[in-house]
Structures are given as C-alpha cells and as structure tokens.
Design a protein around this motif. Structure first.
Motif, PDB file in Angstrom:
ATOM      1  N   ILE A 167      32.962 -56.592  -6.976  1.00  0.00           N
ATOM      2  CA  ILE A 167      32.224 -56.115  -7.861  1.00  0.00           C
ATOM      3  C   ILE A 167      31.637 -57.631  -8.597  1.00  0.00           C
ATOM      4  CG2 ILE A 167      33.540 -55.527 -10.145  1.00  0.00           C
ATOM      5  CD1 ILE A 167      35.737 -53.694  -8.952  1.00  0.00           C
ATOM      6  N   LEU A 168      32.381 -58.670  -9.211  1.00  0.00           N
ATOM      7  CA  LEU A 168      31.084 -59.927  -9.287  1.00  0.00           C
ATOM      8  C   LEU A 168      29.981 -59.559  -8.737  1.00  0.00           C
ATOM      9  CD1 LEU A 168      34.348 -62.245  -9.007  1.00  0.00           C
ATOM     10  CD2 LEU A 168      34.031 -61.251 -10.928  1.00  0.00           C
ATOM     11  N   ASP A 169      29.888 -59.117  -7.140  1.00  0.00           N
ATOM     12  CA  ASP A 169      28.107 -59.845  -6.933  1.00  0.00           C
ATOM     13  C   ASP A 169      27.713 -58.092  -7.148  1.00  0.00           C
ATOM     14  OD1 ASP A 169      29.341 -61.641  -5.520  1.00  0.00           O
ATOM     15  OD2 ASP A 169      29.583 -60.294  -3.823  1.00  0.00           O
ATOM     16  N   ILE A 170      27.911 -57.156  -8.081  1.00  0.00           N
ATOM     17  CA  ILE A 170      26.901 -55.735  -7.999  1.00  0.00           C
ATOM     18  C   ILE A 170      26.384 -56.446  -8.942  1.00  0.00           C
ATOM     19  CG2 ILE A 170      27.505 -55.200  -6.441  1.00  0.00           C
ATOM     20  CD1 ILE A 170      29.084 -52.893  -7.726  1.00  0.00           C
ATOM     21  N   ILE A 171      26.990 -56.745 -10.409  1.00  0.00           N
ATOM     22  CA  ILE A 171      27.033 -56.373 -11.911  1.00  0.00           C
ATOM     23  C   ILE A 171      26.247 -57.447 -12.360  1.00  0.00           C
ATOM     24  CG2 ILE A 171      27.792 -56.498 -14.405  1.00  0.00           C
ATOM     25  CD1 ILE A 171      29.794 -55.262 -12.991  1.00  0.00           C
ATOM     26  N   PRO A 172      24.307 -57.093 -12.135  1.00  0.00           N
ATOM     27  CA  PRO A 172      23.818 -58.410 -13.183  1.00  0.00           C
ATOM     28  C   PRO A 172      24.212 -58.581 -14.075  1.00  0.00           C
ATOM     29  CG  PRO A 172      22.882 -56.698 -12.353  1.00  0.00           C
ATOM     30  CD  PRO A 172      24.160 -56.725 -12.281  1.00  0.00           C
ATOM     31  N   PRO A 173      23.014 -59.570 -15.215  1.00  0.00           N
ATOM     32  CA  PRO A 173      22.847 -59.674 -16.553  1.00  0.00           C
ATOM     33  C   PRO A 173      22.288 -58.615 -17.067  1.00  0.00           C
ATOM     34  CG  PRO A 173      21.848 -61.953 -15.523  1.00  0.00           C
ATOM     35  CD  PRO A 173      22.366 -60.702 -14.103  1.00  0.00           C
ATOM     36  N   ARG A 174      22.333 -57.921 -18.502  1.00  0.00           N
ATOM     37  CA  ARG A 174      22.034 -56.807 -18.785  1.00  0.00           C
ATOM     38  C   ARG A 174      20.824 -57.095 -19.289  1.00  0.00           C
ATOM     39  NH1 ARG A 174      26.716 -53.951 -19.839  1.00  0.00           N
ATOM     40  NH2 ARG A 174      25.401 -52.202 -21.063  1.00  0.00           N
ATOM     41  N   PRO A 175      19.709 -55.676 -18.726  1.00  0.00           N
ATOM     42  CA  PRO A 175      18.554 -56.119 -19.262  1.00  0.00           C
ATOM     43  C   PRO A 175      17.632 -55.253 -20.646  1.00  0.00           C
ATOM     44  CG  PRO A 175      18.551 -53.548 -18.051  1.00  0.00           C
ATOM     45  CD  PRO A 175      20.032 -54.904 -17.980  1.00  0.00           C
ATOM     46  N   PRO A 176      16.772 -55.932 -20.990  1.00  0.00           N
ATOM     47  CA  PRO A 176      16.758 -55.103 -22.505  1.00  0.00           C
ATOM     48  C   PRO A 176      16.662 -54.087 -22.851  1.00  0.00           C
ATOM     49  CG  PRO A 176      14.223 -56.609 -21.056  1.00  0.00           C
ATOM     50  CD  PRO A 176      15.705 -55.813 -20.365  1.00  0.00           C
ATOM     51  N   GLY A 177      17.309 -53.556 -23.950  1.00  0.00           N
ATOM     52  CA  GLY A 177      17.493 -52.344 -24.671  1.00  0.00           C
ATOM     53  C   GLY A 177      18.674 -51.943 -24.309  1.00  0.00           C
ATOM     54  N   PHE A 178      19.615 -52.859 -23.632  1.00  0.00           N
ATOM     55  CA  PHE A 178      20.854 -52.201 -22.762  1.00  0.00           C
ATOM     56  C   PHE A 178      21.800 -53.340 -23.260  1.00  0.00           C
ATOM     57  CE2 PHE A 178      18.246 -49.538 -20.778  1.00  0.00           C
ATOM     58  CZ  PHE A 178      18.791 -48.448 -19.771  1.00  0.00           C
ATOM     59  N   TRP A 179      22.293 -53.679 -24.456  1.00  0.00           N
ATOM     60  CA  TRP A 179      22.363 -55.244 -25.641  1.00  0.00           C
ATOM     61  C   TRP A 179      24.032 -54.880 -24.929  1.00  0.00           C
ATOM     62  CZ3 TRP A 179      18.921 -57.912 -24.066  1.00  0.00           C
ATOM     63  CH2 TRP A 179      17.712 -57.301 -25.123  1.00  0.00           C
TER      64      TRP A 179
END
Length: 810
Positions: A626-638
C-alpha cells in the motif's frame, strides 16, 4: 404657533379616523386575494402581504422553516429544515394587533377558571410580533404582515454566528416576498420570503457554499396551521417505551401525585373497528417521497419507508402506513403532507427526522424527513474498499450499488421512525439487529477468506420495532385498562429479551453500557472488534489499484483506504464501554427488568485485551504494497477532511494514522469518568479489575520492544500517546482524587526509570518523554501535552453528529 400646532393635530386625528374606517374591500381592491385558513392578499405593486384576521384570540400553530438552505452540513441550515412549533394567537389592543405565544409549559388542567388564571398569570408569555390595524370590516381586521415574513424567524444569523461563520443580519433592502409560495388551504396558510443576510464571512464552511460569502440568501417559510380537534387520545409517556414525549407542569395536580405530566409523541391512528383483531384505520398515515430524488434512489426510499407497514400490521392495522411519490402539485412544506425529502449539501452529513407536533398533546401533525444526498456515496465508497470492484478497469462491481441502496432503505426507515415518534434504540444490535432505530455498521463477513457483502444491512422492520409500534399505536377496545395493557406489552418485550437504550447511553465518551453503541454489530462488542480486526487484515492485504477506476489519480486510493484502515473505529467505541462498564436498563419500581450490575471482571479484561491489540505496531502498520502505490496528490486533488492528517508534507504518512488510532484508544481507556469508575468498582469489590491494573496492562503493551524499525516508529507513537493520556487524566477536574493519583504515580514511575537500551534515537525519545513528564510534574495545571492528530471525518456513516474527533477532546 399654537394655532398651527392645533390644526396639525386635528388633521392627524381626522386622517387616523379615516384610516380606521377604511374597509378591507376598499383597501384590498387592487390586490390578489388568496382565501383559506387565513385569507390574505398579495400587493404586487408594493411587494407586501396583507393578512385578514377573523380569528382573534383563537389559537393556532405557527411553524417557520427553510425552503431553500445554505448547503453546508457543518453549518446546519438545510433545505426543508423545520423550526420550532409554537401555539400562537392574535390579540387586538386598540389600534394594535399582537401575535402572542401563550406559555404551555406551565398549566392548570382544571375546571376552576380562577385556578387556571392563577397559573397563567404566574408565568410569562411571549409577544412574537406587533402590527397596526390597517382596515376592518364586519368584525375582521387587516394587517400588513410583511415585516414578520422578512424577519429572521428561523434564527439564521444566530446559527451563522454560533458556527463561527461571521456576524450577519437580515437586510430588508435585499429581501422580498416569494410569490410562488404564497399558498392557501382550508386548514393551513403558507407564506414565504427570500431573505438576504449581510455581514463579514469569517468561516470556511460558508465560503465553500456561497457565491458571495458576505451576502447569504435563503428562503424562509411560514405556516399558520389549524389546531387539531379534541378527539386525539393522549397516551402517557413511559421511559421504557422507546418514544419521545412532551411534558409540562400541571399545578392542578394533587400534592401526592407527580406535578410533571408526560405524554407520548405519535400520530393519530384509530381503527375503524377497535374490537377487531385486524382493522383498517379511520385514516391511514401517508408519507410522500421527494420527486427530486433520482432513481434508483427514489425507489429505495419508498421501499424502506414502507417497511413500517409490517409493524402496524403487527399492531392490528391493515394498510395503515402508505408511502408514495409526492404529487406534482404538492409542496414538501405544506403541513398536509408527511414527507421524505432529498437534501443536497456540499459535504456528506447526517440525516434527520423531525415533525410538527401539537405542544398541548404530543400529537404529530406532520412528519418531515431530510436525507442527505451524499450519504449514499459514502456507503458506495465503503463497499469500494471492501472488495476489488474495478477488475475490468472502469465499470464498478454491481455489489457497490447494491450495498449503498440497501443502506438507503434502512436509512429511510430509520428517519421515518423518528417522525412517527420513536427514539433511537442503540442496543438493538445485541438482539441481532432488532431495530431500524439503531445506527447500523455494515455487517461484512469473511467466508473462506473472501469478503462477503450480501448480509451487510438487514431487510425489513425488526422485532423491537414491532413491539414499539404495538405499544404506541395499539387501539384498545372500550373498557380496557390501558395502563395494564401497555405494561403487559413492555413485560413481553423484556421476556423476549429485546433491549432498549437510547442516545445518552450510547455516546462513546459518557456511556457505561456494554450493550448500547453507535455503528456496531454483534452480541458482544469485544468479540465483534476481534472479528473486525481479522477482516481488516484481509481487506488491507487485498487492497490494490483495482480499488479505483482506470484513469483515477493513484493518490485518490487514500480516499478508499481511509474507511478500511479505520473500519473498526466504531466497534472500538463499543468495546471500551465494557471497561468500567455497568449493565443497566430504564427500570421502574415493580417491573420485570433486571437490576443493574457491574460488568464482570472477565468481560472487562477481554475488552481491554481487544483494545490493546488494536494498537500493536503490527496492527497500526500499513502493508508495504500500500505504501508503494500511493504517491503525492496531483493539482486539484488536494488533501481534505476525508484524508489522513499527516506530518510528512506531500507524501503519504506511514505513521500518523497509527498515532491517531493509538491516541484515540488510549484517551478512551483513560477517560476521567471511566478511570473513576474503575477505581470505585475496585474499592467496592476487590475482585474487580482496577485502574492501576488497567494502566499496568497499557504500559506493558506500549513499552514492549520490537526489532522491526517501522514498528519501532509506531511504538514510539504509542508511548508518546500513553504519557499524554496519563497527563490528561492526572490533571482532569472530572476525575476523582484516586484516579488522578493513579495517573500521577504512573508518570512518576516512568520519569524515574532508566532507559539505557536502544540506539541514540530511542534514548533521545525516552529522554524527551521523561522531560515532558517532569515538566508536567513541576507545574501540573499549566502544562498541556501535545494532542494526537485528529482522525479523518467518520460519522455519519449514518446519522449522528458524533465524530471520532471526540476522542480525547472532551
């Protein structure tokens, strides 16, 4: 100068006399007349409403409501929201007319007019509005009621201030009558206005839902309603019944009797043939569902609400409860209609069932359900996390919608239950989901290692609900001793083992009952918590990118992950109440219910063990995949209130959610009232588990060592939250001296220990803990430990205001 003044006075007197002699017909000749309960006139040229009064000193009901709301769940000003129900009357005093609310909280139910008068004069009335007589004819008078309609009758400005959204006031220059909702009927007159509130918006909730936050425009509705006739039969309230009630003080009561009178809130329902075992009603209870609800939601709402007919059948009625789609020409605020309204807000939130009730008797005149439209999406999201619904990429597994609609049926039945008089029953889960008046958590099962959703929500009315409707609506034949008959229904309920405990007995902070909980399942909260932990482990192991659709940002996996990681949050609230808990009920002297008893030691120990298991590092940790597949959030998805609070900036925080859980669990166990009960129970019965033993078990858990570096990081969060919880208990004014002393002693013991093992980070961490403790011990009332990060928004999965942020904050 004197002559001029005299002439002015004479002219004013003549003008006043001419006005007083103006007929209603002459005054209103150019207005649009609307006949009904109160005849009124719409003066379009002036934008005014003129009310014709032919019922001076004749009481009626007045209800205000919001026809168009603000749209924020947190502010709480929703479309269709009812205000208070008031009994009022118009009284004329010379050239004035006063709208007066008599005081029905204090009465003398007596044939002696002087006794009645004495009580009436002893307590204040309320004059709500004052008007000038503008015309009169044939015993009728005409007033300009526009100022009342443009007033803040619903208290919108007060609500905005209370929710810290800013200081506002109604602006008459930006407010006006709303002609489409000027409607009149034989038994009710309906009036409405658009009201604009101006001020300085200071709160984020208001800014998020208004185009110009300093100018908030709503529509306020006013209903004048004919009082019911005197044929309604009162039913005395009983705290065991499961019904809400009205109450007042009757000063005509004999000294030996209770001066406070309480009567059950319920609809009027009578059999055509009271002697028949099953009979059609004289008039059925009829509910209408909002035409604005889309399909398949509308059908689910209708189906769920219709479940109540099963309960009325059990009470001996045929076709007594009818639910249909609202007629096209009907308005949900019309008092003639019981309604189930579909309400939109900017965020998900609770729903509620309110009613217009006769304050004199408790008769429910109108049921009004408001269901938040975003709630169904939360249930869809929960199902989305429980299985892998996007195996094919974009089309979700049909099970998601099935679960969401199943919950919606239950929610519709639940809120309708409030509008027919019923309170919550938070002990129903112990009886195998015996009531829709509980808050149900989805019952998710593991079968051969596979997550099964088909039994997530129950179908139909439960056994408790049927018993409750029999008690509240049974139409007894003439000659029946009603008190004995009602007691017999309660006795049968007790014999059947059907429990009833309501709101104050189920709240996670204050409650002591091991049976009354919100969002729980199972006969034993502890056993269900252990079961949920096994389910949670499987769900987290199965969690993958297939929990979201192809094309969705990978970062949005967190929205689906949150309710899975926290899936046991409400069951924790249930299990902790066994620690220092007491089994009890609403017993009356002489009834058949059991006496109260302290939860046995073995049950308390099992609950404590289950709770401490939840904060073991291996149960706080996220699987690596799970830790491997959740990246930082893209613009607009704060990051928002539905996400975890983090300390790592843009990246997903692998520790902060565990800190949140640990802090909540430990603050709950060491809640000041719970700690005090533990100390007292041990003093009264030395065989019981005591507070010192509980603290010792917690210390053994949080100070245990681990060779896993990730787990060690989580264990440090455990220790940090443990010392914080002890400090909060030691300084609490709500805890007894013994409870505070036990926490104080534990802190002294930790501060005196030598922690020489471990690497430099570990030694530094323990030195920091000792410094924190010593800082507190040196100045106990001034030191406040840092709080754990608050959890993401949780409740309502269902309808409650309670949020898991209450852990440790109250």
């Amino acid at each position: 100068m004197l002559k001029k003044t005299t002439w002015v006075m004479l002219l004013c007197l003549v003008a006043h006399t001419l006005i007083g002699q103006t007929s209603i017909a002459e005054k209103t000749k150019d207005f649009t007349k609307k006949e009904g309960f109160f005849t009124y006139y719409w003066d379009e040229s002036a934008g005014k409403v003129w009310l014709e009064i032919d019922k001076l000193e004749s009481e009626f009901l007045y209800v205000n409501s919001l026809a168009a709301g603000v749209g924020s769940n947190d502010i709480g000003l929703d479309r269709g929201q009812l205000g208070g129900t008031k009994i009022v009357e118009f009284r004329r005093v010379g050239p004035k007319v006063l709208l007066v609310q008599p005081n029905y909280d204090y009465r003398a139910v007596s044939n002696n007019p002087e006794e009645v008068k004495a009580v009436k004069q002893a307590f204040a009335e309320s004059v709500l509005y004052g008007f000038k007589v503008e015309a009169e004819s044939d015993g009728k008078i005409l007033i300009d009621i526009t100022s009342m309609l443009l007033d803040d009758a619903h208290g919108v400005a007060r609500t905005l201030s209370r929710s810290r959204q800013g200081n506002f006031r109604a602006d008459a220059s930006r407010s006006a009558i709303y002609p489409p909702m000027l409607k009149n009927f034989p038994k009710n007159s309906e009036l409405e206005a658009t009201i604009t509130f101006t001020g300085t918006a200071t709160g984020g909730y208001l800014r998020s839902v208004t185009p110009t936050p300093d100018n908030v425009t709503v529509r306020m509705h006013h209903s004048f309603i004919e009082l019911p006739d005197a044929n309604y039969e009162l039913r005395k309230a009983d705290p065991r019944s499961g019904y809400g009630s009205i109450s007042y003080m009757d000063y005509a009561t004999p000294i030996q009797d209770n001066i406070v009178k309480r009567f059950t809130r319920r609809h009027r329902l009578e059999k055509k043939n009271p002697k028949a075992k099953v009979s059609e009603p004289v008039e059925p209870i009829r509910y209408y569902v909002d035409r604005g609800a889309p399909e398949p939601i509308k059908s689910a709402l209708i189906e769920g609400a219709r479940w109540w007919n099963q309960a009325y059948e059990a009470a001996g009625y045929k076709n007594a409860f009818i639910v249909e789609e609202m007629p096209a020409d009907a308005d949900p605020l019309d008092v003639r209609y019981n309604v189930i309204q579909w309400v939109h807000r900017s965020t998900r939130g609770w729903s509620y069932g309110s009613s217009v009730t006769d304050p004199r008797t408790g008769e429910i005149i109108k049921g009004h359900v408001s269901l938040g439209s975003l709630r169904v999406r939360q249930d869809f999201l929960i199902a989305q996390g429980l299985i892998t619904p996007y195996e094919n990429g974009t089309t979700p597994d049909p099970k998601l919608l099935e679960l969401a609609l199943a919950r919606l049926r239950q929610l519709s039945a639940h809120e309708v239950g409030h509008t027919i008089g019923l309170s919550h029953n938070f002990a129903a889960s112990v009886n195998d989901r015996a009531s829709v008046m509980d808050y149900p958590h989805p019952l998710v099962e593991l079968k051969n290692g596979t997550v099964e959703l088909k039994n997530a929500y129950d179908v139909g009315i439960g056994d408790y609900d049927k018993s409750a409707i029999i008690w509240g609506y049974q139409d007894f034949p003439d000659g029946t001793d009603e008190d004995k008959a009602l007691d017999a229904i309660i006795d049968q309920r007790v014999k059947d083992g059907l429990l009833y405990l309501t709101d104050s007995d189920a709240r996670p902070i204050s409650s002591v009952s091991p049976t009354a909980h919100l969002w729980d399942n199972g006969k034993s909260a502890t056993e269900e918590l252990n079961r949920l932990m096994e389910l949670r482990k499987v769900v987290l192991q199965n969690f993958s990118e297939k929990n979201i659709a192809v094309g969705a940002p990978m970062a949005t996996l967190e929205e689906v992950l949150v309710p899975m990681y926290m899936i046991h949050r409400y069951q924790l609230e249930g299990a902790v109440k066994s620690v220092g808990g007491v089994y009890y009920n609403y017993k009356l002297r002489g009834d058949t219910q059991a006496a109260q008893r302290v939860v046995p030691r073995a049950e308390q120990e099992a609950a404590l063990s289950a709770l401490l298991n939840t904060i073991k590092p291996e149960n706080l940790a996220f699987p690596q995949h799970i830790l491997d597949i959740i990246p930082p959030r893209p613009p607009g998805f704060w990051r928002g209130r539905e996400n975890f609070k983090v300390r790592t900036g843009l990246t997903f925080d692998a520790v902060a959610p565990g800190e949140t859980l640990s802090g909540a669990v430990q603050e709950f166990i060491l809640n000041p009232q719970r700690a005090t009960r533990l100390a007292q129970q041990k003093a009264i019965d030395p065989s019981q588990i005591g507070l010192e033993e509980v603290i010792g078990a917690m210390a053994q858990q949080v100070f245990s060592s681990t060779n896993n570096a990730y787990h060690a990081e989580l264990q440090r969060a455990n220790v940090d939250q443990f010392t914080n919880a002890l400090i909060n208990l030691a300084k609490s004014t709500q805890a007894s001296a013994t409870a505070r002393s036990a926490a104080y002693a534990s802190l002294m013991e930790i501060a005196d220990q030598d922690f020489d093992e471990g690497d430099l980070v570990e030694k530094g961490f323990m030195a920091m803990q000792k410094h924190k403790i010593k800082t507190f011990l040196n100045n106990p009332m001034e030191y406040n430990p840092p709080s754990a990060l608050t959890p993401p928004d949780g409740s309502p999965i269902g309808t409650d205001l309670m949020d898991w942020c209450s852990f440790g904050n109250h």
